[in-house]
Scaffold this active site. Structure first.
Site, PDB file in Angstrom:
ATOM      1  N   ASP A 135      -0.555 115.496  84.180  1.00 53.03           N
ATOM      2  CA  ASP A 135      -0.794 114.650  83.018  1.00 53.03           C
ATOM      3  C   ASP A 135      -1.519 115.433  81.929  1.00 53.03           C
ATOM      4  O   ASP A 135      -2.466 116.169  82.196  1.00 53.03           O
ATOM      5  CB  ASP A 135      -1.647 113.454  83.457  1.00 53.03           C
ATOM      6  N   GLU A 141       1.251 128.994  98.436  1.00 52.73           N
ATOM      7  CA  GLU A 141       0.733 129.089  99.800  1.00 52.73           C
ATOM      8  C   GLU A 141       1.573 128.279 100.786  1.00 52.73           C
ATOM      9  O   GLU A 141       1.454 128.458 102.001  1.00 52.73           O
ATOM     10  CB  GLU A 141      -0.717 128.579  99.858  1.00 52.73           C
TER      11      GLU A 141
END
Length: 562
Positions: free
Chosen positions: A212, A266
């Protein structure tokens, strides 16, 4: 019901590149306990519907603990679920069920500001000026003889000053509502905490994030603060170009997203990111780079009117921008912040949507039939374009904007913050109708409380139940379009125009995707010649070898398979 395990859906690290993503506004999607507010178990209960619709992913607007000063975008705890919407266990169950259906889960992250109820802001209020707790936010002394004036003339996106004064005389920054204090992203503690949040949700199986206000995190808060002069929010946004505005789209913001990308990578497959960034097109590339968020919303497409030449130009530029970024393009017609496209297309060209909303949807009068016809054509065109298509809940039902909400029913802070000059975004957030009848048309079950925003009486005939299995309904159009899209879309993201500029001038856009998949849209009102080919799907009835006005058709040529 069709097989909802959906083996056709893409997996692996590039699943997002041509995904059909369905945005859920949780408080308005499905209410499982009948309290008038949509919730996480409600979403879980409707996953079979979404699987049959054929979406590849869902994107959830905020579901975190919130006082709802801004529809959930005032977050009090980034690593929890609002108890009115469920629990973390409910969230885990929803993710597991979505994954069982082959549906990815994207969630909203709101990094620019917290709620005033967030423990950090409450600690800052107690700690006082100059404390480490206040360094997590942006506090300043005011101007004037006694500090009675804001530190700078910065304007809130919701209207009014972007600063509020505390009883101790200090001011804090909020680019949105006063209940949404802005974080200080120069503070290492803030950066580290959000990395923790990203890992928290990724570990729970979340596949990606919609960020956002991705362009607002970094501010030039060096003293003295720069005044902007008598320019409105819209005027300031129109001027953004070089990354040096005091608080919009600063170059330093990309340092943050490089750190986020390291966290995304990751995981296997890497988590995805898409930026909500209202910036110039040449600046959008910076957000969508592989070393950054990876994708960014294409608001130029949403803002383009019903004009073939203008739309072709935007499509070409959007594809070039995505290619320059190493991303795929994004396409969106509606979301929780804009007037639904079935209503935008129902209004005369050049209509001020806010003035229309203020009139209760009566001035000018909307041509609902024409608006839906155009909306269906626009949606079929969007779903044929290479890249990710982001759909907003209810557009598959052809829902219009609910412009008739009275001022007493409004929840959006825009109404109050704009001194009653902007009606706000509630009209596109009215809870969905699932059944023809009932106190909330199935949103809250048979005996549920009235929904948090009132539904108009005509919603029953637009409900999922009313359109289920009905030939020619908007719901069935979307289902068939997404079914065909999964069969026709491969890894090739190219597009070749068949129509030339003169054809576009006449109001027809015609392009072909790989494997002979053609898409033609007639933006005019008169019929246009329809080329030879097998008709796969059309947004409205066809007449012989002609394409009626305001209609899109998908064709397959003789060389294609499928």
């Amino acid at each position: 019901m069709t097989d909802t395990t959906a083996p056709h859906r893409q997996d692996g690290p590039d699943w997002w590149r041509q995904a059909a993503v369905y945005q859920i506004y949780p408080r308005s999607f499905a209410d499982s306990d009948g309290d008038g507010l949509g919730d996480i178990p409600g979403i879980t209960s409707r996953l079979p519907y979404l699987a049959e619709l054929g979406v590849d992913a869902v994107w959830l607007s905020p579901f975190y603990p919130s006082a709802l000063a801004d529809g959930g975008y005032d977050v009090a705890d980034y690593r929890n679920v609002d108890p009115r919407l469920g629990t973390l266990d409910d969230f885990d169950a929803m993710v597991a069920e979505a994954h069982r259906f082959g549906i990815k889960v994207i969630i909203d992250i709101v990094p620019n500001h917290t709620s005033e109820d967030h423990e950090w802001f409450q600690q800052a209020l107690r700690a006082g000026p100059g404390s480490p707790e206040r360094e997590r936010y942006i506090f300043r002394e005011g101007k004037g003889e006694n500090g009675e004036l804001p530190p700078a003339d910065w304007e809130s996106a919701f209207g009014g000053p972007a600063w509020s004064r505390l009883p101790d005389g200090w001011w804090y920054l909020h680019l949105f509502a006063p209940e949404q204090p802005d974080l200080n992203w120069e503070n290492p503690e803030v950066r580290a905490d959000f990395l923790k949040t990203l890992r928290f949700w990724s570990d729970r199986g979340v596949d990606g994030y919609r960020i956002d206000v991705a362009n607002a995190l970094m501010k030039d808060v060096a003293d003295p603060l720069r005044d902007m002069g008598p320019r409105s929010y819209d005027e300031q946004m129109a001027e953004l170009a070089d990354g040096t505005h005091p608080f919009w789209d600063r170059d330093e913001v990309h340092e943050i997203y490089r750190e986020w990308r390291e966290v995304f990578n990751e995981y296997d497959p890497p988590r995805v990111g898409v930026a909500e960034a209202w910036v110039k097109r040449h600046r959008l590339v910076l957000y969508a780079r592989p070393e950054g968020l990876g994708q960014a919303f294409n608001f130029e497409y949403l803002k383009t009117g019903w004009d073939a030449r203008e739309l072709r130009s935007v499509i070409d530029e959007s594809l070039r921008t995505a290619q320059d970024a190493g991303a795929s393009a994004t396409w969106v017609l509606s979301n929780h912040d804009v007037v639904r496209h079935a209503s935008r297309f129902a209004l005369p060209e050049g209509t001020d949507s806010n003035e229309w909303l203020l009139s209760g949807g009566t001035r000018p009068e909307a041509d609902a039939g024409r608006g839906l016809r155009k909306a269906r054509a626009a949606s079929l065109l969007e779903l044929a374009l290479p890249g990710s298509a982001y759909m907003y809940q209810g557009e598959e039902l052809g829902l219009p904007e609910v412009a008739s909400l009275t001022v007493d029913e409004l929840q959006d802070p825009t109404w109050e913050r704009s001194s009653h000059t902007r009606k706000g975004r509630d009209g596109c957030r009215v809870p969905l109708p699932w059944t023809r009848t009932g106190p909330s048309f199935g949103f809250g079950g048979e005996d549920g409380a009235a929904p948090w925003l009132p539904q108009p009486a005509y919603f029953g005939e637009l409900s999922a139940e009313a359109q289920e299995g009905e030939e020619g309904s908007t719901l069935e159009l979307y289902r068939e379009a997404l079914r065909l899209r999964h069969k026709l879309v491969g890894s090739d993201e190219s597009l070749t125009w068949v129509s030339d500029e003169d054809t576009a001038k006449d109001g027809v856009l015609h392009f072909v995707r790989p494997d002979g998949w053609h898409c033609l849209t007639n933006f005019g009102t008169s019929a246009a010649p329809l080329p030879e080919g097998e008709v796969l799907l059309s947004s409205g009835p066809l007449t012989g070898h002609e394409l009626p006005g305001e209609t899109t058709v998908w064709l397959r040529d003789g060389a294609a398979e499928g």
